[in-house]
Design a protein around this motif. Structure first.
Motif, PDB file in Angstrom:
ATOM      1  N   ALA A  43       8.652   7.713   0.737  1.00 55.97           N
ATOM      2  CA  ALA A  43       7.265   8.197   0.749  1.00 55.97           C
ATOM      3  C   ALA A  43       6.322   7.139   0.180  1.00 55.97           C
ATOM      4  CB  ALA A  43       7.159   9.501  -0.031  1.00 55.97           C
ATOM      5  N   ASP A  44       6.731   6.481  -0.904  1.00 58.56           N
ATOM      6  CA  ASP A  44       5.917   5.390  -1.461  1.00 58.56           C
ATOM      7  C   ASP A  44       5.715   4.304  -0.402  1.00 58.56           C
ATOM      8  OD1 ASP A  44       6.089   6.605  -4.007  1.00 58.56           O
ATOM      9  OD2 ASP A  44       7.667   5.244  -4.706  1.00 58.56           O
ATOM     10  N   PHE A  45       6.811   3.939   0.255  1.00 57.02           N
ATOM     11  CA  PHE A  45       6.774   2.876   1.260  1.00 57.02           C
ATOM     12  C   PHE A  45       5.802   3.250   2.381  1.00 57.02           C
ATOM     13  CE2 PHE A  45       8.455   0.285   4.773  1.00 57.02           C
ATOM     14  CZ  PHE A  45       8.585  -0.956   4.152  1.00 57.02           C
ATOM     15  N   ALA A  46       5.859   4.501   2.838  1.00 53.52           N
ATOM     16  CA  ALA A  46       4.966   4.947   3.910  1.00 53.52           C
ATOM     17  C   ALA A  46       3.509   4.845   3.484  1.00 53.52           C
ATOM     18  CB  ALA A  46       5.307   6.382   4.310  1.00 53.52           C
ATOM     19  N   VAL A  47       3.199   5.262   2.273  1.00 53.64           N
ATOM     20  CA  VAL A  47       1.824   5.174   1.764  1.00 53.64           C
ATOM     21  C   VAL A  47       1.394   3.717   1.683  1.00 53.64           C
ATOM     22  CG1 VAL A  47       0.347   5.522  -0.270  1.00 53.64           C
ATOM     23  CG2 VAL A  47       1.856   7.368   0.509  1.00 53.64           C
ATOM     24  N   LEU A  48       2.237   2.879   1.085  1.00 60.05           N
ATOM     25  CA  LEU A  48       1.880   1.474   0.905  1.00 60.05           C
ATOM     26  C   LEU A  48       1.719   0.749   2.240  1.00 60.05           C
ATOM     27  CD1 LEU A  48       4.169   0.659  -2.164  1.00 60.05           C
ATOM     28  CD2 LEU A  48       1.677   1.020  -2.168  1.00 60.05           C
ATOM     29  N   VAL A  49       2.581   1.051   3.213  1.00 63.09           N
ATOM     30  CA  VAL A  49       2.441   0.434   4.541  1.00 63.09           C
ATOM     31  C   VAL A  49       1.094   0.816   5.146  1.00 63.09           C
ATOM     32  CG1 VAL A  49       3.273   0.537   6.928  1.00 63.09           C
ATOM     33  CG2 VAL A  49       4.881   0.134   5.066  1.00 63.09           C
ATOM     34  N   ASN A  50       0.742   2.098   5.082  1.00 63.15           N
ATOM     35  CA  ASN A  50      -0.540   2.533   5.635  1.00 63.15           C
ATOM     36  C   ASN A  50      -1.707   1.852   4.945  1.00 63.15           C
ATOM     37  OD1 ASN A  50      -0.740   4.900   7.752  1.00 63.15           O
ATOM     38  ND2 ASN A  50       1.176   5.124   6.646  1.00 63.15           N
ATOM     39  N   LEU A  51      -1.631   1.695   3.639  1.00 65.89           N
ATOM     40  CA  LEU A  51      -2.729   1.064   2.906  1.00 65.89           C
ATOM     41  C   LEU A  51      -2.822  -0.429   3.184  1.00 65.89           C
ATOM     42  CD1 LEU A  51      -2.551   2.931  -0.509  1.00 65.89           C
ATOM     43  CD2 LEU A  51      -4.206   3.262   1.348  1.00 65.89           C
ATOM     44  N   ASP A  53      -2.188  -1.733   5.983  1.00 62.93           N
ATOM     45  CA  ASP A  53      -2.604  -1.874   7.379  1.00 62.93           C
ATOM     46  C   ASP A  53      -4.105  -1.664   7.590  1.00 62.93           C
ATOM     47  OD1 ASP A  53      -0.079  -2.473   8.237  1.00 62.93           O
ATOM     48  OD2 ASP A  53       0.352  -0.496   9.073  1.00 62.93           O
ATOM     49  N   VAL A  54      -4.828  -1.316   6.545  1.00 61.77           N
ATOM     50  CA  VAL A  54      -6.270  -1.063   6.680  1.00 61.77           C
ATOM     51  C   VAL A  54      -7.057  -2.065   5.843  1.00 61.77           C
ATOM     52  CG1 VAL A  54      -6.045   1.391   7.213  1.00 61.77           C
ATOM     53  CG2 VAL A  54      -6.243   0.681   4.835  1.00 61.77           C
ATOM     54  N   PRO A  55      -8.291  -2.369   6.280  1.00 63.65           N
ATOM     55  CA  PRO A  55      -9.113  -3.318   5.519  1.00 63.65           C
ATOM     56  C   PRO A  55      -9.286  -2.870   4.069  1.00 63.65           C
ATOM     57  CG  PRO A  55     -10.144  -2.759   7.613  1.00 63.65           C
ATOM     58  CD  PRO A  55      -8.974  -1.838   7.440  1.00 63.65           C
ATOM     59  N   ALA A 107      -0.149  -4.207  -8.166  1.00 65.54           N
ATOM     60  CA  ALA A 107       1.257  -3.797  -8.359  1.00 65.54           C
ATOM     61  C   ALA A 107       1.805  -3.148  -7.091  1.00 65.54           C
ATOM     62  CB  ALA A 107       1.370  -2.833  -9.545  1.00 65.54           C
ATOM     63  N   GLY A 108       0.981  -2.381  -6.396  1.00 64.32           N
ATOM     64  CA  GLY A 108       1.394  -1.781  -5.131  1.00 64.32           C
ATOM     65  C   GLY A 108       1.667  -2.839  -4.078  1.00 64.32           C
ATOM     66  N   ARG A 109       0.798  -3.835  -4.021  1.00 58.28           N
ATOM     67  CA  ARG A 109       1.016  -4.944  -3.070  1.00 58.28           C
ATOM     68  C   ARG A 109       2.304  -5.698  -3.410  1.00 58.28           C
ATOM     69  NH1 ARG A 109      -2.892  -5.553   0.517  1.00 58.28           N
ATOM     70  NH2 ARG A 109      -4.983  -4.845  -0.013  1.00 58.28           N
ATOM     71  N   ALA A 110       2.533  -5.926  -4.689  1.00 56.83           N
ATOM     72  CA  ALA A 110       3.758  -6.622  -5.100  1.00 56.83           C
ATOM     73  C   ALA A 110       4.988  -5.799  -4.725  1.00 56.83           C
ATOM     74  CB  ALA A 110       3.724  -6.894  -6.608  1.00 56.83           C
ATOM     75  N   ALA A 111       4.906  -4.474  -4.883  1.00 53.32           N
ATOM     76  CA  ALA A 111       6.039  -3.605  -4.559  1.00 53.32           C
ATOM     77  C   ALA A 111       6.360  -3.641  -3.067  1.00 53.32           C
ATOM     78  CB  ALA A 111       5.750  -2.169  -5.009  1.00 53.32           C
ATOM     79  N   ILE A 112       5.332  -3.570  -2.231  1.00 52.88           N
ATOM     80  CA  ILE A 112       5.577  -3.575  -0.779  1.00 52.88           C
ATOM     81  C   ILE A 112       6.038  -4.968  -0.326  1.00 52.88           C
ATOM     82  CG2 ILE A 112       3.187  -3.998  -0.043  1.00 52.88           C
ATOM     83  CD1 ILE A 112       5.265  -1.519   1.810  1.00 52.88           C
ATOM     84  N   GLU A 113       5.481  -6.009  -0.926  1.00 56.32           N
ATOM     85  CA  GLU A 113       5.898  -7.363  -0.565  1.00 56.32           C
ATOM     86  C   GLU A 113       7.349  -7.620  -0.952  1.00 56.32           C
ATOM     87  OE1 GLU A 113       2.910  -9.911  -2.293  1.00 56.32           O
ATOM     88  OE2 GLU A 113       1.387  -9.210  -0.870  1.00 56.32           O
ATOM     89  N   ALA A 114       7.789  -7.015  -2.049  1.00 56.52           N
ATOM     90  CA  ALA A 114       9.190  -7.169  -2.463  1.00 56.52           C
ATOM     91  C   ALA A 114      10.119  -6.337  -1.588  1.00 56.52           C
ATOM     92  CB  ALA A 114       9.341  -6.766  -3.935  1.00 56.52           C
ATOM     93  N   ALA A 115       9.684  -5.150  -1.185  1.00 56.77           N
ATOM     94  CA  ALA A 115      10.528  -4.235  -0.413  1.00 56.77           C
ATOM     95  C   ALA A 115      10.589  -4.596   1.074  1.00 56.77           C
ATOM     96  CB  ALA A 115      10.027  -2.806  -0.569  1.00 56.77           C
ATOM     97  N   ALA A 116       9.505  -5.112   1.627  1.00 60.23           N
ATOM     98  CA  ALA A 116       9.401  -5.312   3.075  1.00 60.23           C
ATOM     99  C   ALA A 116      10.468  -6.232   3.674  1.00 60.23           C
ATOM    100  CB  ALA A 116       7.998  -5.789   3.440  1.00 60.23           C
TER     101      ALA A 116
END
Length: 155
Positions: A43-51, A53-55, A107-116
């Protein structure tokens, strides 16, 4: 109630059940991998991916909930948990006192960049490496057509 049920044919049932099993097993495997290796829930990943993907990495609560097909209460609770972990912040909407934005943090960007990278590697290992380019095009076409119909029904 007097309508005739259009039961699935054996071929339709095989396809539908296979699709459901595929979705459940892939989702489960990817979710466990994300959680164990990245400490990010699906669920975190889905939220972070959506965020991402938007300006500006920000989206209105209602638009994000709609994109994820989440109920308002689930959205509110999950975003509160993510905010508590510093992955997102809630921003009031100046134009609409009732509205608010969800904004990704550093921190959210760092989390998604680490997970992706590991996530995409797992997607390749579990799915992409087992379908041909022609099959992949068919999956994409089917997915886009069904999603389009679902979006029409929502509007």
């Amino acid at each position: 109630m007097g309508e005739t049920v259009r039961w699935l044919t054996p071929e339709e049932q095989r396809a539908w059940r296979g699709f459901v099993r595929l979705h459940e097993r892939l989702g489960g495997r990817l979710g466990r991998m994300l959680q164990s290796e990245s400490k990010v829930s699906p669920a975190d990943f889905a939220v972070l991916v959506n965020l991402t993907d938007v300006p500006e990495g920000r989206q209105r609560y209602q638009d994000l909930a709609r994109a994820l097909e989440w109920e308002k209460s689930r959205m509110s609770h999950h975003i509160a948990r993510m905010a508590g972990r510093g992955l997102v912040v809630r921003e009031e909407c100046a134009e609409d006192a009732r509205g608010a934005f969800v904004v990704i943090t550093d921190a959210g960007r760092a989390a998604i960049e680490a997970a992706a990278p590991r996530h995409v590697e797992a997607v390749r290992e579990l799915f992409m490496d087992h379908v041909t380019p022609a099959e992949l095009r068919v999956v994409a076409e089917i997915s886009e057509r069904v999603i389009s119909k679902l979006d029409e029904d929502l509007a």
